[in-house]
Design an enzyme around this catalytic site. Structure first.
Site, short mmCIF file in Angstrom:
data_model
loop_
_atom_site.label_atom_id
_atom_site.label_comp_id
_atom_site.label_asym_id
_atom_site.label_seq_id
_atom_site.Cartn_x
_atom_site.Cartn_y
_atom_site.Cartn_z
N PRO A 182 35.13 34.04 40.50
CA PRO A 182 35.22 34.70 41.79
C PRO A 182 34.73 36.15 41.79
O PRO A 182 35.00 36.91 40.88
CB PRO A 182 36.72 34.65 42.12
CG PRO A 182 37.41 34.32 40.85
CD PRO A 182 36.42 33.55 40.02
N ASN A 183 34.03 36.44 42.86
CA ASN A 183 33.53 37.78 43.19
C ASN A 183 32.34 38.23 42.35
O ASN A 183 31.75 39.27 42.62
CB ASN A 183 34.66 38.84 43.14
CG ASN A 183 35.72 38.55 44.17
OD1 ASN A 183 35.40 38.37 45.34
ND2 ASN A 183 36.98 38.46 43.75
N ARG A 223 28.60 46.40 44.52
CA ARG A 223 29.73 47.33 44.61
C ARG A 223 30.17 47.66 43.19
O ARG A 223 29.87 46.94 42.25
CB ARG A 223 30.91 46.66 45.35
CG ARG A 223 30.63 46.38 46.80
CD ARG A 223 31.91 46.19 47.55
NE ARG A 223 32.84 47.28 47.22
CZ ARG A 223 34.10 47.32 47.64
NH1 ARG A 223 34.58 46.35 48.37
NH2 ARG A 223 34.88 48.32 47.30
N TYR A 264 30.80 47.42 36.81
CA TYR A 264 30.10 46.16 36.55
C TYR A 264 28.57 46.32 36.43
O TYR A 264 27.87 45.32 36.25
CB TYR A 264 30.43 45.14 37.64
CG TYR A 264 31.91 44.81 37.70
CD1 TYR A 264 32.52 44.16 36.63
CD2 TYR A 264 32.68 45.17 38.80
CE1 TYR A 264 33.87 43.87 36.67
CE2 TYR A 264 34.04 44.87 38.85
CZ TYR A 264 34.63 44.22 37.78
OH TYR A 264 35.96 43.93 37.80
N ASN A 285 32.41 33.39 32.46
CA ASN A 285 33.14 34.58 32.89
C ASN A 285 34.02 34.10 34.04
O ASN A 285 33.55 33.94 35.16
CB ASN A 285 32.20 35.69 33.35
CG ASN A 285 32.98 36.93 33.77
OD1 ASN A 285 34.19 36.89 33.97
ND2 ASN A 285 32.28 38.05 33.91
N ALA A 331 38.73 36.93 37.76
CA ALA A 331 40.19 37.12 37.82
C ALA A 331 40.97 35.86 37.42
O ALA A 331 42.14 35.96 37.02
CB ALA A 331 40.58 37.56 39.22
N GLU A 340 33.60 33.16 26.04
CA GLU A 340 34.12 33.86 27.22
C GLU A 340 33.49 35.25 27.30
O GLU A 340 33.45 35.96 26.29
CB GLU A 340 35.65 33.98 27.07
CG GLU A 340 36.34 34.71 28.20
CD GLU A 340 37.86 34.82 27.97
OE1 GLU A 340 38.37 34.28 26.95
OE2 GLU A 340 38.53 35.47 28.80
N HIS A 368 33.34 38.94 29.47
CA HIS A 368 33.79 39.88 30.51
C HIS A 368 32.85 41.07 30.49
O HIS A 368 32.59 41.64 29.42
CB HIS A 368 35.22 40.35 30.27
CG HIS A 368 36.19 39.22 30.38
ND1 HIS A 368 36.56 38.68 31.59
CD2 HIS A 368 36.81 38.49 29.43
CE1 HIS A 368 37.37 37.67 31.38
NE2 HIS A 368 37.54 37.52 30.07
N ARG A 399 41.58 48.32 30.81
CA ARG A 399 41.90 48.35 32.24
C ARG A 399 43.38 48.07 32.46
O ARG A 399 44.19 48.21 31.55
CB ARG A 399 40.98 47.34 32.97
CG ARG A 399 39.50 47.69 32.76
CD ARG A 399 38.58 46.77 33.53
NE ARG A 399 38.75 46.92 34.98
CZ ARG A 399 38.21 46.11 35.87
NH1 ARG A 399 37.46 45.09 35.46
NH2 ARG A 399 38.40 46.31 37.16
O1 CA2 Z 1 34.91 42.26 33.48
C1 CA2 Z 1 34.73 41.13 33.95
O2 CA2 Z 1 33.70 40.49 33.82
C2 CA2 Z 1 35.85 40.50 34.80
O3 CA2 Z 1 35.92 39.12 34.46
C3 CA2 Z 1 35.43 40.68 36.24
C4 CA2 Z 1 36.49 40.24 37.24
C5 CA2 Z 1 37.85 40.85 36.91
O4 CA2 Z 1 38.83 40.33 37.78
C6 CA2 Z 1 38.25 40.57 35.47
O5 CA2 Z 1 39.49 41.19 35.22
C7 CA2 Z 1 37.20 41.12 34.51
C8 CA2 Z 1 36.12 40.70 38.65
C9 CA2 Z 1 34.75 40.35 39.07
C10 CA2 Z 1 34.47 41.12 40.33
O6 CA2 Z 1 33.11 41.43 40.33
C11 CA2 Z 1 32.68 42.35 41.22
C12 CA2 Z 1 31.41 42.81 41.02
C13 CA2 Z 1 30.91 43.75 41.87
C14 CA2 Z 1 31.66 44.21 42.93
C15 CA2 Z 1 32.93 43.75 43.14
C16 CA2 Z 1 33.44 42.79 42.27
#
Ligand code: CA2
Length: 145
Positions: free
Chosen positions: A11-12, A19, A24, A75, A78, A99, A101, A108
């Site tokens: 997700p996301n 963003r 990221y 990946n 969340a 896996e 991240h 974090r």
């Molecule tokens: O660090 C990572 O790759 C995560 O898996 C990313 C997840 C986060 O919930 C994990 O704790 C760590 C969130 C992905 C959200 O990605 C976005 C990218 C750009 C803008 C907003 C969100």
């Protein structure tokens, strides 16, 4: 012909590059998927890249991978921190699971420090930005020999 590697994003992650570049990076998911495909080819692997915001869809793809993939790079976003369903699906997959991240989840918030998926993963990469996918692909190539 060896089965492809599945690169699954949760997700996301479709918002990559749009963003929070400080967390990221500035590459989009399309950019990452493009160079993953090129790099996989160079390593003698095929890959298919999929992203979903839905837990059940990720579970379905992991189940399908039992027949159609030789390894999984995931990946889970969340869902890493919440999803026993994704862990159970990965436990039913016989090949290597890596896996990734993008951020260093250990630097974090405390709720990001635990990943259910890490209970199954053969390796975990965190905090290397989107380069983590490249590192995972290299490792997958050596695991698959
Ligand atoms: O660090 C990572 O790759 C995560 O898996 C990313 C997840 C986060 O919930 C994990 O704790 C760590 C969130 C992905 C959200 O990605 C976005 C990218 C750009 C803008 C907003 C969100």
């Amino acid at each position: 012909m060896p089965k492809p590697i599945h690169i699954l994003n949760g997700p996301n992650l479709n918002l990559l590059g749009q963003r929070q570049p400080e967390v990221y990076g500035s590459e989009t998911l399309v950019d990452v998927e493009k160079w993953c495909a090129t790099m996989a080819k160079e390593l003698g692997l095929a890959c298919s890249c999929l992203q979903s915001n839905h837990e059940g869809q990720l579970v379905d793809w992991i189940q399908e991978a039992r027949q159609s993939a030789s390894g999984i790079i995931i990946n889970p976003g969340a869902y890493s921190h919440t999803s026993v369903a994704i862990l159970d699906a990965l436990n039913a997959f016989d090949g290597p699971v890596l896996e990734v991240h993008i951020s260093n989840i250990h630097k974090r918030e405390a709720f990001r420090h635990h990943s259910y998926v890490s209970h199954r993963a053969d390796g975990v990469i965190a905090g290397f930005g989107t380069e983590g996918y490249a590192l995972a692909l290299r490792r997958m190539a050596s695991l698959l020999g």
